[in-house]
Scaffold this motif. Sequence first.
Motif, PDB file in Angstrom:
ATOM      1  N   UNK A 244       0.787  -1.232   0.000  1.00  0.00           N
ATOM      2  CA  UNK A 244       0.000   0.000   0.000  1.00  0.00           C
ATOM      3  C   UNK A 244       0.821   1.286   0.000  1.00  0.00           C
ATOM      4  N   UNK A 245       2.017   1.292   0.561  1.00  0.00           N
ATOM      5  CA  UNK A 245       2.781   2.530   0.728  1.00  0.00           C
ATOM      6  C   UNK A 245       3.366   3.036  -0.585  1.00  0.00           C
ATOM      7  N   UNK A 246       3.022   4.266  -0.933  1.00  0.00           N
ATOM      8  CA  UNK A 246       3.644   4.962  -2.063  1.00  0.00           C
ATOM      9  C   UNK A 246       4.801   5.770  -1.487  1.00  0.00           C
ATOM     10  N   UNK A 247       6.002   5.455  -1.920  1.00  0.00           N
ATOM     11  CA  UNK A 247       7.196   6.074  -1.349  1.00  0.00           C
ATOM     12  C   UNK A 247       7.768   7.142  -2.267  1.00  0.00           C
ATOM     13  N   UNK A 248       8.263   8.208  -1.662  1.00  0.00           N
ATOM     14  CA  UNK A 248       8.941   9.274  -2.392  1.00  0.00           C
ATOM     15  C   UNK A 248      10.438   9.134  -2.144  1.00  0.00           C
TER      16      UNK A 248
ATOM     17  N   UNK B  20      -0.901   6.246   0.261  1.00  0.00           N
ATOM     18  CA  UNK B  20      -1.218   4.975  -0.392  1.00  0.00           C
ATOM     19  C   UNK B  20      -1.190   5.114  -1.905  1.00  0.00           C
ATOM     20  N   UNK B  21      -0.933   3.976  -2.569  1.00  0.00           N
ATOM     21  CA  UNK B  21      -1.130   3.936  -4.011  1.00  0.00           C
ATOM     22  C   UNK B  21      -2.628   4.048  -4.273  1.00  0.00           C
ATOM     23  N   UNK B  22      -3.007   4.737  -5.335  1.00  0.00           N
ATOM     24  CA  UNK B  22      -4.426   4.891  -5.658  1.00  0.00           C
ATOM     25  C   UNK B  22      -5.111   3.534  -5.809  1.00  0.00           C
ATOM     26  N   UNK B  23      -4.375   2.552  -6.320  1.00  0.00           N
ATOM     27  CA  UNK B  23      -4.956   1.227  -6.552  1.00  0.00           C
ATOM     28  C   UNK B  23      -5.472   0.576  -5.272  1.00  0.00           C
TER      29      UNK B  23
ATOM     30  N   UNK C   4      -6.023   7.123 -13.489  1.00  0.00           N
ATOM     31  CA  UNK C   4      -6.060   5.918 -14.327  1.00  0.00           C
ATOM     32  C   UNK C   4      -4.961   5.912 -15.382  1.00  0.00           C
ATOM     33  N   UNK C   5      -4.471   7.088 -15.775  1.00  0.00           N
ATOM     34  CA  UNK C   5      -3.385   7.155 -16.759  1.00  0.00           C
ATOM     35  C   UNK C   5      -2.103   6.511 -16.230  1.00  0.00           C
ATOM     36  N   UNK C   6      -1.965   6.429 -14.903  1.00  0.00           N
ATOM     37  CA  UNK C   6      -0.791   5.799 -14.293  1.00  0.00           C
ATOM     38  C   UNK C   6      -0.970   4.298 -14.072  1.00  0.00           C
ATOM     39  N   UNK C   7      -2.139   3.772 -14.349  1.00  0.00           N
ATOM     40  CA  UNK C   7      -2.405   2.348 -14.132  1.00  0.00           C
ATOM     41  C   UNK C   7      -1.862   1.519 -15.287  1.00  0.00           C
ATOM     42  N   UNK C   8      -1.395   0.306 -14.978  1.00  0.00           N
ATOM     43  CA  UNK C   8      -0.900  -0.573 -16.042  1.00  0.00           C
ATOM     44  C   UNK C   8      -2.041  -1.274 -16.758  1.00  0.00           C
ATOM     45  N   UNK C   9      -3.241  -1.226 -16.196  1.00  0.00           N
ATOM     46  CA  UNK C   9      -4.428  -1.787 -16.839  1.00  0.00           C
ATOM     47  C   UNK C   9      -5.660  -1.075 -16.297  1.00  0.00           C
TER      48      UNK C   9
ATOM     49  N   UNK D   4       1.150   1.246  -8.894  1.00  0.00           N
ATOM     50  CA  UNK D   4       2.419   0.980  -8.208  1.00  0.00           C
ATOM     51  C   UNK D   4       3.533   0.947  -9.257  1.00  0.00           C
ATOM     52  N   UNK D   5       4.677   1.535  -8.910  1.00  0.00           N
ATOM     53  CA  UNK D   5       5.759   1.602  -9.886  1.00  0.00           C
ATOM     54  C   UNK D   5       7.036   2.132  -9.265  1.00  0.00           C
TER      55      UNK D   5
END
Length: 139
Positions: A17-21, A36-39, A55-60, A78-79
């Motif tokens: 869940x953690x979106x890290x900078x 958190x990641x939006x997902x 959604x533009x950042x989503x892989x699907x 996530x990326x």
Amino acid sequence: QQILRSKGFAWTADSNVKALYWSHAGSSFEMQCLGRWWATLPKQQWPEEAKDSILADFDSLDHDDTDASSTTSTVGDRRQEVVFIGPDLGSLDSQTVIKSALDSCLLNDEEWDIYRSKRDDEASLTYFENPLQERMLTY
């Protein structure tokens, strides 16, 4: 080769869940949790005006973290997205060295399967040790 600065976003295997900078300048390095990641959030909680850019950042577009029965291999938003700044980093040799170093940090296929089996239980992801300590970034 000298990397003067790097910054961006990172996803580590010790959290689903953690979106890290990621922030580095000179000899200083810091990894902070932005949230958190939006997902990981239900789409109803996303700001209506930002849904298209999220959604533009989503892989699907079909990715759904809320479907516990899903065996999908998508990861949502996530990326790893890091920019490196320094002299001569545009050369193929420099890029190869940086890419090789970063690729060595990725999960192998066996570790990825373990991660996927544990991802819904955040506490069990301590299986993947993270030597970096991150702080929560607050505004």
